[in-house]
Motif scaffolding. Structure first.
Motif, PDB file in Angstrom:
ATOM      1  N   GLU A 247       0.771  -1.223   0.076  1.00 62.09           N
ATOM      2  CA  GLU A 247      -0.090  -0.254  -0.008  1.00 62.09           C
ATOM      3  C   GLU A 247       0.840   1.282   0.060  1.00 62.09           C
ATOM      4  O   GLU A 247       1.684   1.334   0.726  1.00 62.09           O
ATOM      5  CB  GLU A 247      -0.906   0.053   1.140  1.00 62.09           C
ATOM      6  CG  GLU A 247      -2.222  -1.098   1.377  1.00 62.09           C
ATOM      7  CD  GLU A 247      -2.811  -0.964   2.402  1.00 62.09           C
ATOM      8  OE1 GLU A 247      -2.514  -0.393   3.470  1.00 62.09           O
ATOM      9  OE2 GLU A 247      -3.937  -1.579   2.372  1.00 62.09           O
TER      10      GLU A 247
ATOM     11  N   TYR B 236       0.746   4.970   0.603  1.00 62.25           N
ATOM     12  CA  TYR B 236       0.080   6.355   0.860  1.00 62.25           C
ATOM     13  C   TYR B 236       0.854   7.529   0.173  1.00 62.25           C
ATOM     14  O   TYR B 236       2.010   7.617   0.459  1.00 62.25           O
ATOM     15  CB  TYR B 236       0.083   6.534   2.403  1.00 62.25           C
ATOM     16  CG  TYR B 236      -0.547   5.441   3.000  1.00 62.25           C
ATOM     17  CD1 TYR B 236      -2.036   5.640   3.558  1.00 62.25           C
ATOM     18  CD2 TYR B 236      -0.207   4.085   3.435  1.00 62.25           C
ATOM     19  CE1 TYR B 236      -2.881   4.887   4.123  1.00 62.25           C
ATOM     20  CE2 TYR B 236      -1.005   3.047   3.725  1.00 62.25           C
ATOM     21  CZ  TYR B 236      -2.107   3.433   4.149  1.00 62.25           C
ATOM     22  OH  TYR B 236      -2.995   2.548   4.795  1.00 62.25           O
TER      23      TYR B 236
ATOM     24  N   TYR C 276       0.974  -2.930  -6.353  1.00 57.79           N
ATOM     25  CA  TYR C 276       0.660  -2.176  -4.928  1.00 57.79           C
ATOM     26  C   TYR C 276      -0.611  -1.234  -5.265  1.00 57.79           C
ATOM     27  O   TYR C 276      -1.339  -1.022  -6.331  1.00 57.79           O
ATOM     28  CB  TYR C 276       1.733  -1.023  -4.722  1.00 57.79           C
ATOM     29  CG  TYR C 276       1.676  -0.050  -6.149  1.00 57.79           C
ATOM     30  CD1 TYR C 276       1.390   1.289  -6.003  1.00 57.79           C
ATOM     31  CD2 TYR C 276       2.714  -0.344  -7.108  1.00 57.79           C
ATOM     32  CE1 TYR C 276       1.482   2.073  -6.993  1.00 57.79           C
ATOM     33  CE2 TYR C 276       2.601   0.552  -8.036  1.00 57.79           C
ATOM     34  CZ  TYR C 276       2.239   2.021  -8.037  1.00 57.79           C
ATOM     35  OH  TYR C 276       2.381   2.936  -8.922  1.00 57.79           O
ATOM     36  N   ARG C 277      -1.377  -0.794  -4.411  1.00 58.15           N
ATOM     37  CA  ARG C 277      -2.649  -0.028  -4.096  1.00 58.15           C
ATOM     38  C   ARG C 277      -1.979   1.361  -3.614  1.00 58.15           C
ATOM     39  O   ARG C 277      -1.331   1.355  -2.669  1.00 58.15           O
ATOM     40  CB  ARG C 277      -3.391  -0.918  -2.956  1.00 58.15           C
ATOM     41  CG  ARG C 277      -4.861   0.068  -3.108  1.00 58.15           C
ATOM     42  CD  ARG C 277      -5.849  -0.886  -2.099  1.00 58.15           C
ATOM     43  NE  ARG C 277      -5.354  -0.668  -0.669  1.00 58.15           N
ATOM     44  CZ  ARG C 277      -6.170  -0.808   0.209  1.00 58.15           C
ATOM     45  NH1 ARG C 277      -7.576  -0.884   0.083  1.00 58.15           N
ATOM     46  NH2 ARG C 277      -5.760  -0.798   1.600  1.00 58.15           N
ATOM     47  N   LYS C 278      -2.689   2.351  -4.447  1.00 59.72           N
ATOM     48  CA  LYS C 278      -2.317   3.602  -4.080  1.00 59.72           C
ATOM     49  C   LYS C 278      -3.500   4.124  -3.106  1.00 59.72           C
ATOM     50  O   LYS C 278      -4.789   4.043  -3.553  1.00 59.72           O
ATOM     51  CB  LYS C 278      -2.398   4.557  -5.312  1.00 59.72           C
ATOM     52  CG  LYS C 278      -1.164   4.410  -6.305  1.00 59.72           C
ATOM     53  CD  LYS C 278      -0.964   5.481  -7.223  1.00 59.72           C
ATOM     54  CE  LYS C 278      -2.280   5.542  -8.102  1.00 59.72           C
ATOM     55  NZ  LYS C 278      -1.992   6.299  -9.327  1.00 59.72           N
ATOM     56  N   ILE C 279      -3.145   4.985  -2.078  1.00 58.39           N
ATOM     57  CA  ILE C 279      -4.167   5.426  -1.312  1.00 58.39           C
ATOM     58  C   ILE C 279      -3.807   6.925  -1.298  1.00 58.39           C
ATOM     59  O   ILE C 279      -2.900   7.261  -0.590  1.00 58.39           O
ATOM     60  CB  ILE C 279      -4.101   4.830   0.123  1.00 58.39           C
ATOM     61  CG1 ILE C 279      -4.377   3.213   0.025  1.00 58.39           C
ATOM     62  CG2 ILE C 279      -5.052   5.556   1.150  1.00 58.39           C
ATOM     63  CD1 ILE C 279      -4.164   2.501   1.493  1.00 58.39           C
TER      64      ILE C 279
ATOM     65  N   LYS D 263       3.415   0.729   3.165  1.00 55.75           N
ATOM     66  CA  LYS D 263       3.033  -0.282   3.919  1.00 55.75           C
ATOM     67  C   LYS D 263       3.126  -1.749   3.617  1.00 55.75           C
ATOM     68  O   LYS D 263       2.446  -1.884   2.563  1.00 55.75           O
ATOM     69  CB  LYS D 263       1.553  -0.169   4.716  1.00 55.75           C
ATOM     70  CG  LYS D 263       1.089  -0.782   5.853  1.00 55.75           C
ATOM     71  CD  LYS D 263      -0.102  -0.640   6.294  1.00 55.75           C
ATOM     72  CE  LYS D 263      -0.583  -1.265   7.696  1.00 55.75           C
ATOM     73  NZ  LYS D 263      -0.967  -2.552   7.482  1.00 55.75           N
TER      74      LYS D 263
ATOM     75  N   SER E  27      -9.920   0.734  -4.717  1.00 55.59           N
ATOM     76  CA  SER E  27      -8.580   0.271  -3.801  1.00 55.59           C
ATOM     77  C   SER E  27      -8.698   1.443  -2.660  1.00 55.59           C
ATOM     78  O   SER E  27      -8.230   1.024  -1.801  1.00 55.59           O
ATOM     79  CB  SER E  27      -7.377   0.674  -4.744  1.00 55.59           C
ATOM     80  OG  SER E  27      -7.056   2.003  -5.001  1.00 55.59           O
ATOM     81  N   SER E  28      -9.230   2.828  -2.788  1.00 51.27           N
ATOM     82  CA  SER E  28      -8.965   3.440  -1.575  1.00 51.27           C
ATOM     83  C   SER E  28     -10.248   3.634  -0.698  1.00 51.27           C
ATOM     84  O   SER E  28     -10.434   4.605   0.131  1.00 51.27           O
ATOM     85  CB  SER E  28      -8.799   4.998  -2.121  1.00 51.27           C
ATOM     86  OG  SER E  28      -9.740   5.370  -3.077  1.00 51.27           O
TER      87      SER E  28
END
Length: 268
Positions: free
Chosen positions: A3, A5, A27-30, A54, A256-257
């Motif tokens: 993740e 951020y 990966y996931r964008k927040i 993370k 995702s967010s």
């Protein structure tokens, strides 16, 4: 899944996105909304700045620390040379990119915001209501210039930043005329840092960044259109074409967010 951020318009976050894409890591964008609220990021990392990565129970702040962590944890496609001399060159160039190129690029962006309100509204989060976008766009140029003074981007400071940036890009162009990457024949952290830190000087063309089409390819016209600097821009285009991936679709990004929504923090 990893993740990140982040703030989409941050060149330090772009550095981490380039690293993740180069290594082929999902990966996931927040997205983090700039503002005064910073509780979630502070609780998680003990500080207020992005990027923050993370990875399970591991939380890493600072783009350089994230790069070093990823190279240790995911050693495929390494970022740091094993040769002692090349390793030293890589770290020196990466630090120079962060602390000189990146800072001068930020001053040039602040100046561009004063010239074209499109840059200002583009920095707003995607979920910003239309009326607020209109309000921001109506901010007088004089008010933006006052903010620029406070951020160290006075007219004299911008003039110096542009001169130093030209010198930097000219030097990089000369290096890249005879070799494919900044440190020898293999891509290193130095390449990705330089590519990311020049994002504000010229926003990449393409679908790499979730930004309005109106600002893609734009930036500091004098530096973009100078033929002497063309080898650098050709090189950066190649770095993006070879290693940067297109972002998730808008629908995927929203999904995702959705686990916590954007968090409001200070972007220092």
């Amino acid at each position: 899944m990893l993740e990140l951020y982040q703030f989409e318009l941050s060149h330090y976050c772009e550095k981490v996105r380039l690293i993740l894409d180069y290594k082929g890591l999902s990966y996931r964008k927040i997205e983090i909304t700039p503002g005064i609220g910073q509780l979630d990021i502070f609780r998680m990392s003990g500080q207020r700045q992005v990027p923050v990565l993370k990875d399970g129970n591991e939380v890493i702040a600072d783009s350089t620390e994230i790069a070093l962590y990823l190279d240790r944890k995911y050693p495929d496609r390494p970022l740091i040379p094993t040769d002692t001399k090349e390793r030293a060159q890589c770290f020196i160039l990466e630090q120079w990119a962060d602390e000189s190129v990146g800072i001068n690029a930020r001053k040039l962006l602040i100046n561009a915001v004063g010239q074209d309100s499109t840059f200002l509204t583009s920095a707003l989060p995607s979920g910003t209501p239309g009326f607020l976008r209109s309000l921001v766009q109506s901010v007088p140029r004089e008010a933006i210039e006052v903010v620029g003074f406070g951020a160290g981007a006075s007219p004299d400071a911008v003039k110096t930043a542009r001169k130093e940036m030209h010198r930097s890009l000219e030097s990089l162009s000369n290096i890249l005329r005879d070799q494919p990457y900044l440190v020898g024949d293999q891509l290193t952290l130095a390449d990705l840092a330089v590519a990311a830190m020049t994002m504000y000087v010229k926003f990449p063309v393409g679908t790499y960044l979730e930004l309005p089409a109106a600002i893609k390819g734009k930036g500091s016209a004098e530096l973009i259109n100078d033929p002497m600097l063309q080898p650098f821009w050709d090189w950066r285009d190649r770095i993006y074409a070879d290693f940067r991936k297109a972002p998730l679709t808008a629908a995927s990004s929203a999904a995702s967010s959705s686990s916590g929504g954007p968090t409001s923090i200070n972007i220092d």
